[in-house]
Design an enzyme around this catalytic site. Structure first.
Site, PDB file in Angstrom:
ATOM      1  N   GLN A  84       0.837  -1.195   0.000  1.00 12.70           N
ATOM      2  CA  GLN A  84       0.000   0.000   0.000  1.00 12.70           C
ATOM      3  C   GLN A  84       0.873   1.246   0.000  1.00 12.70           C
ATOM      4  O   GLN A  84       1.778   1.388   0.831  1.00 12.70           O
ATOM      5  CB  GLN A  84      -0.943   0.061   1.195  1.00 12.70           C
ATOM      6  CG  GLN A  84      -1.908   1.257   1.044  1.00 12.70           C
ATOM      7  CD  GLN A  84      -2.831   1.467   2.220  1.00 12.70           C
ATOM      8  OE1 GLN A  84      -2.391   1.834   3.294  1.00 12.70           O
ATOM      9  NE2 GLN A  84      -4.129   1.258   1.998  1.00 12.70           N
ATOM     10  N   CYS A 120      -6.751   6.991   4.961  1.00  9.29           N
ATOM     11  CA  CYS A 120      -6.166   7.359   6.246  1.00  9.29           C
ATOM     12  C   CYS A 120      -6.565   8.790   6.617  1.00  9.29           C
ATOM     13  O   CYS A 120      -6.367   9.716   5.825  1.00  9.29           O
ATOM     14  CB  CYS A 120      -4.647   7.243   6.192  1.00  9.29           C
ATOM     15  SG  CYS A 120      -3.841   7.637   7.761  1.00  9.29           S
ATOM     16  N   ASN A 126     -14.583  -3.343   3.987  1.00 12.97           N
ATOM     17  CA  ASN A 126     -13.712  -3.194   5.153  1.00 12.97           C
ATOM     18  C   ASN A 126     -14.441  -2.375   6.209  1.00 12.97           C
ATOM     19  O   ASN A 126     -15.274  -1.549   5.897  1.00 12.97           O
ATOM     20  CB  ASN A 126     -12.416  -2.485   4.716  1.00 12.97           C
ATOM     21  CG  ASN A 126     -11.509  -2.126   5.870  1.00 12.97           C
ATOM     22  OD1 ASN A 126     -11.057  -0.989   5.986  1.00 12.97           O
ATOM     23  ND2 ASN A 126     -11.213  -3.072   6.736  1.00 12.97           N
TER      24      ASN A 126
END
Length: 330
Positions: free
Chosen positions: A72, A102, A213
């Site tokens: 990633q 993030c 997710n």
């Protein structure tokens, strides 16, 4: 470039990229529990990979046993991301993934992570540059929205814009990110999970591979989601209760488990640990990842305590682990 393909069900069960947690030691441990789960590295920024001391090897080295494994990347400069994607391919990674999820202040200030959801065309440009540089799959991991840009229309526009590049795999965290006012930890807990929004994306764009997710803790939950999603990704549950991975090969891939003995899983790491210790590194770098393996079993508290108290010491060795395992009944 022609994209190399993976088996259709390769991402049916994935482990999440987690800063400071899903390092190579952790992934090697997870691989003793499941040979089929698709593993993701911690996020590595383009700046670290291109300019960091010690070269790329310091940041993205891994062991062959970790395959299938994806790197990633964090970044927003298409040229830099293309360069780093090529490095990932040269290192043998099976996939390169762009972090658009993030929420931390530090990465926002560098135009990395969830803030990029407000710039769908830039993300598309990044993905296209990466695709042009490599043959391995290029994927994206993102939230369902950010701040006040959290309508379904915003999400659909983002996914549609990125998909226009030919990107086929979208790993979607079922929460939005609140970039001003919440910490990364709070962003994993406070914004509500809205799985139905991710399901709607899959329904409206069925040609895409959609991996869900966020907040999934049990195989029962995962299999319910797999009635509509192409795959699931577990993060903190896989880390804190790693025994969940022992059932992955049978449940999601139709393969026999590697072993049903947790002690065997730990002992399978011993050659790696011996090599690690021979280079002067601490045992605790590895053992911190195995502390939750026996959660809920008699002796597990003593197992964790022994490793927590002893593994950081200079003379800690394989025997330190064996002493901890002695607390666990056979």
């Amino acid at each position: 470039m022609t994209t190399k393909t993976l088996p259709d069900n390769a991402r049916r069960f994935c482990t999440a990229p987690m800063m400071d947690w899903s390092d190579s030691h952790c992934r090697l441990f997870w691989r003793t529990l499941s040979k089929d789960a698709f593993l993701y590295t911690e996020m590595v920024t383009t700046g670290a990979l291109i300019h960091g001391d010690g070269g790329p090897d310091r940041f993205i080295r891994y062991r062959d046993e970790e395959h299938p494994v994806a790197l990633q990347l964090g970044g927003s400069n298409p040229k830099d991301l293309a360069q780093c994607a090529k490095i990932a391919q040269d290192f043998g990674y099976d996939e390169v993934n762009l972090n658009v999820g993030c929420p931390s202040d530090r990465v926002q200030n560098n135009m990395i992570g969830a803030c990029l959801m407000g710039h769908p065309q830039l993300v598309a440009d990044c993905i296209k540059a990466m695709q042009d540089a490599v043959e391995i799959p290029v994927t994206v991991k993102h939230r369902i929205g950010i701040d006040d840009q959290d309508s379904y229309e915003h999400l659909h526009h983002f996914v549609d814009t990125v998909a226009a590049t030919g990107c086929e795999t979208f790993i979607i965290h079922g929460r939005k990110a609140i970039l001003d006012g919440l910490s990364p930890k709070e962003n994993r807990e406070i914004p509500p999970l809205r799985y139905e929004v991710v399901q709607q994306i899959k329904q409206d764009l069925p040609q895409l591979e959609v991996i869900l997710n966020g907040g999934i803790k049990t195989h029962k939950e995962a299999t319910e989601h797999l009635k509509w999603a192409d795959g699931v990704m577990l993060g903190r549950e896989a880390y804190h209760n790693p025994s969940v991975l022992m059932d992955v090969d049978a449940l999601y891939y139709g393969h026999e488990p590697q072993t049903k003995d947790k002690k065997d899983c730990i002992r399978a790491l011993y050659p790696h640990i011996e090599d690690h210790l021979s280079k002067g590194f601490k045992l605790s770098y590895v053992t911190r990842h195995i502390l939750g393996l026996f959660n809920g079993q008699p002796g597990s508290r003593l197992f964790r305590r022994h490793l927590s108290e002893q593994a950081f010491k200079k003379d800690a060795s394989i025997q330190t682990i064996e002493d901890a395992l002695a607390y666990m009944p056979d």
